[in-house]
Design a protein around this motif. Structure first.
Motif, short mmCIF file in Angstrom:
data_model
loop_
_atom_site.label_atom_id
_atom_site.label_comp_id
_atom_site.label_asym_id
_atom_site.label_seq_id
_atom_site.Cartn_x
_atom_site.Cartn_y
_atom_site.Cartn_z
N ASP A 32 0.82 -1.21 0.00
CA ASP A 32 0.00 0.00 0.00
C ASP A 32 0.85 1.26 0.00
N VAL A 33 1.85 1.31 0.87
CA VAL A 33 2.67 2.52 1.00
C VAL A 33 3.59 2.69 -0.21
N VAL A 34 4.18 1.61 -0.70
CA VAL A 34 5.03 1.71 -1.89
C VAL A 34 4.20 2.15 -3.08
N LEU A 35 3.00 1.62 -3.24
CA LEU A 35 2.13 2.04 -4.34
C LEU A 35 1.85 3.53 -4.26
N LYS A 36 1.53 4.00 -3.08
CA LYS A 36 1.28 5.44 -2.89
C LYS A 36 2.53 6.24 -3.28
N HIS A 37 3.70 5.77 -2.87
CA HIS A 37 4.95 6.47 -3.14
C HIS A 37 5.26 6.52 -4.63
N VAL A 38 5.23 5.38 -5.30
CA VAL A 38 5.66 5.34 -6.70
C VAL A 38 4.65 5.94 -7.67
N THR A 39 3.41 6.15 -7.21
CA THR A 39 2.41 6.75 -8.10
C THR A 39 2.14 8.21 -7.77
N THR A 40 2.89 8.77 -6.84
CA THR A 40 2.74 10.17 -6.47
C THR A 40 3.83 10.97 -7.19
N GLY A 41 3.42 11.87 -8.05
CA GLY A 41 4.41 12.69 -8.75
C GLY A 41 5.13 11.92 -9.84
N LYS A 42 6.29 12.42 -10.22
CA LYS A 42 7.10 11.80 -11.27
C LYS A 42 8.11 10.85 -10.64
N TRP A 43 7.99 9.56 -10.95
CA TRP A 43 8.85 8.54 -10.37
C TRP A 43 10.06 8.31 -11.27
N GLU A 44 11.26 8.44 -10.72
CA GLU A 44 12.47 8.30 -11.53
C GLU A 44 13.47 7.30 -10.94
N ASN A 45 13.05 6.50 -9.97
CA ASN A 45 13.97 5.58 -9.30
C ASN A 45 13.98 4.18 -9.88
N GLY A 46 13.08 3.87 -10.79
CA GLY A 46 13.02 2.54 -11.38
C GLY A 46 12.21 1.57 -10.53
N ASN A 47 12.33 0.32 -10.87
CA ASN A 47 11.59 -0.74 -10.19
C ASN A 47 12.28 -1.15 -8.90
N PRO A 48 11.54 -1.75 -7.98
CA PRO A 48 12.14 -2.25 -6.74
C PRO A 48 13.18 -3.33 -7.05
N GLU A 49 14.26 -3.31 -6.26
CA GLU A 49 15.32 -4.31 -6.41
C GLU A 49 15.37 -5.26 -5.23
N ASN A 50 15.24 -4.73 -4.01
CA ASN A 50 15.20 -5.61 -2.84
C ASN A 50 14.57 -4.90 -1.66
N ILE A 51 14.18 -5.71 -0.68
CA ILE A 51 13.50 -5.25 0.53
C ILE A 51 14.40 -5.61 1.71
N PHE A 52 14.53 -4.70 2.66
CA PHE A 52 15.33 -4.97 3.84
C PHE A 52 14.82 -4.14 5.00
N LEU A 53 15.31 -4.41 6.19
CA LEU A 53 14.94 -3.65 7.38
C LEU A 53 16.10 -2.76 7.77
N ALA A 54 15.80 -1.52 8.15
CA ALA A 54 16.81 -0.59 8.65
C ALA A 54 16.12 0.41 9.55
N ASP A 55 16.75 0.71 10.67
CA ASP A 55 16.23 1.72 11.59
C ASP A 55 14.80 1.44 12.02
N GLY A 56 14.43 0.17 12.12
CA GLY A 56 13.10 -0.21 12.54
C GLY A 56 12.03 -0.07 11.48
N CYS A 57 12.43 0.13 10.24
CA CYS A 57 11.47 0.32 9.13
C CYS A 57 11.72 -0.69 8.03
N CYS A 58 10.68 -0.99 7.27
CA CYS A 58 10.86 -1.71 6.02
C CYS A 58 11.44 -0.73 5.02
N CYS A 59 12.39 -1.19 4.25
CA CYS A 59 13.03 -0.34 3.24
C CYS A 59 13.01 -1.05 1.90
N VAL A 60 13.00 -0.26 0.84
CA VAL A 60 13.07 -0.81 -0.51
C VAL A 60 14.15 -0.06 -1.27
#
Length: 78
Positions: A32-60
């Protein structure tokens, strides 16, 4: 990223390293949150490559090497 459906994004993320470490509820919140992020504004980071945890958060990490923390409770990213 081109327009993407929630199901297509879930399918894409499910094939990435780190997906298996998340339980079903966390997976859905992350999609849900990634979808909101990648569809808000102009996305220039490409597709997801991997998922990991850092600083108590899910990261992509994305194709261009950028990575984001996702606060699933607040549906935000930083």
């Amino acid at each position: 990223m081109k327009k993407i459906t929630k199901e297509a994004l879930r399918n894409m993320l499910s094939k990435k390293s780190g997906w298996d470490m998340l339980n079903d509820e966390v997976r859905e919140l992350l999609v849900d949150v990634v979808l909101k992020h990648v569809t808000t504004g102009k996305w220039e980071n490409g597709n997801p490559e991997n998922i990991f945890l850092a600083d108590g958060c899910c990261c992509v990490r994305y194709q261009n090497g950028m990575w984001w923390h996702y606060n699933l409770a607040n549906k935000t990213w930083f």
